[in-house]
Design a protein around this motif. Structure first.
Motif, PDB file in Angstrom:
ATOM      1  N   ARG A  55       4.418  -0.580   9.435  1.00 44.41           N
ATOM      2  CA  ARG A  55       3.011  -0.212   9.244  1.00 44.41           C
ATOM      3  C   ARG A  55       2.807   1.281   9.448  1.00 44.41           C
ATOM      4  NH1 ARG A  55      -2.545  -1.867   9.023  1.00 44.41           N
ATOM      5  NH2 ARG A  55      -3.487   0.138   8.522  1.00 44.41           N
ATOM      6  N   PRO A  81       0.361  -3.189  -0.120  1.00 46.80           N
ATOM      7  CA  PRO A  81      -0.096  -2.243  -1.138  1.00 46.80           C
ATOM      8  C   PRO A  81       0.998  -1.252  -1.539  1.00 46.80           C
ATOM      9  CG  PRO A  81      -1.746  -2.478   0.583  1.00 46.80           C
ATOM     10  CD  PRO A  81      -0.510  -3.199   1.059  1.00 46.80           C
ATOM     11  N   HIS A 151      -3.169  -6.460   8.555  1.00 43.07           N
ATOM     12  CA  HIS A 151      -2.674  -5.277   7.863  1.00 43.07           C
ATOM     13  C   HIS A 151      -3.064  -5.396   6.393  1.00 43.07           C
ATOM     14  CE1 HIS A 151      -0.679  -3.856  11.384  1.00 43.07           C
ATOM     15  NE2 HIS A 151       0.228  -4.818  11.417  1.00 43.07           N
ATOM     16  N   PRO A 152      -3.058  -4.302   5.657  1.00 42.96           N
ATOM     17  CA  PRO A 152      -3.542  -4.340   4.272  1.00 42.96           C
ATOM     18  C   PRO A 152      -2.688  -5.234   3.367  1.00 42.96           C
ATOM     19  CG  PRO A 152      -2.564  -2.201   4.772  1.00 42.96           C
ATOM     20  CD  PRO A 152      -2.631  -2.964   6.063  1.00 42.96           C
TER      21      PRO A 152
END
Length: 160
Positions: A55, A81, A151-152
């Motif tokens: 991350r 992403p 988290h994304p």
């Protein structure tokens, strides 16, 4: 008599319920122990990073090319992403086009792989090392934990 039967039924249920209310056992792996051993041995031969490192490097844009080695259906359900999808079973063949082949491919560029539980990406990382890539990292994390940590997550754009 009816009250006695009801009492006995309730008492029996109260006695037996704790025995059956235990947490369910973890599901047995769908593969023999030799597979886990192979993944464990492979992780000793490659560079790995934990989820918090992954991350932080994602935020700093230091992961290089991020490769999701899960199956296309898994990728479509949500991915990190910026990740591209190259399934583990095809990585040795499809990595080249993703990195610009037939033009010259930088064999030292940073490649960071992840999957559902860390096993497939470890094996794929080793395969890429065996092909001559020198800067390949495997994320030793569970995607489920990534999701739980909020988290994304991205999803592919809907096809028209």
């Amino acid at each position: 008599m009816r009250t006695t039967r009801l009492f006995l039924a309730l008492a029996t249920a109260a006695i037996l319920t704790p025995a059956f209310a235990q947490a369910p056992a973890a599901p047995a792996p769908s593969y023999p122990p030799v597979v886990g051993k192979l993944v464990g041995e492979t992780k000793k031969q490659i560079q790995t990073i934990k989820m918090d490192e992954f991350r932080a490097a994602l935020d700093r844009k230091e992961l290089g090319k991020i490769i999701d080695v899960r199956e296309p259906e898994e990728y479509a359900d949500g991915h990190v992403p910026g990740a591209i999808n190259i399934p583990r079973g095809l990585i040795e063949f499809r990595i080249w086009k993703a990195l610009g082949f037939p033009n010259a491919v930088d064999m030292n560029q940073r490649l960071t792989l992840y999957c559902l539980t860390g096993g497939r990406c470890a094996l794929a990382t080793k395969s890429l090392q065996d092909l001559g890539f020198t800067n390949v990292v495997s994320a030793d994390m569970k995607f489920e934990d990534w999701e739980k940590a909020k988290h994304p997550i991205a999803k592919p754009a809907a096809k028209k």
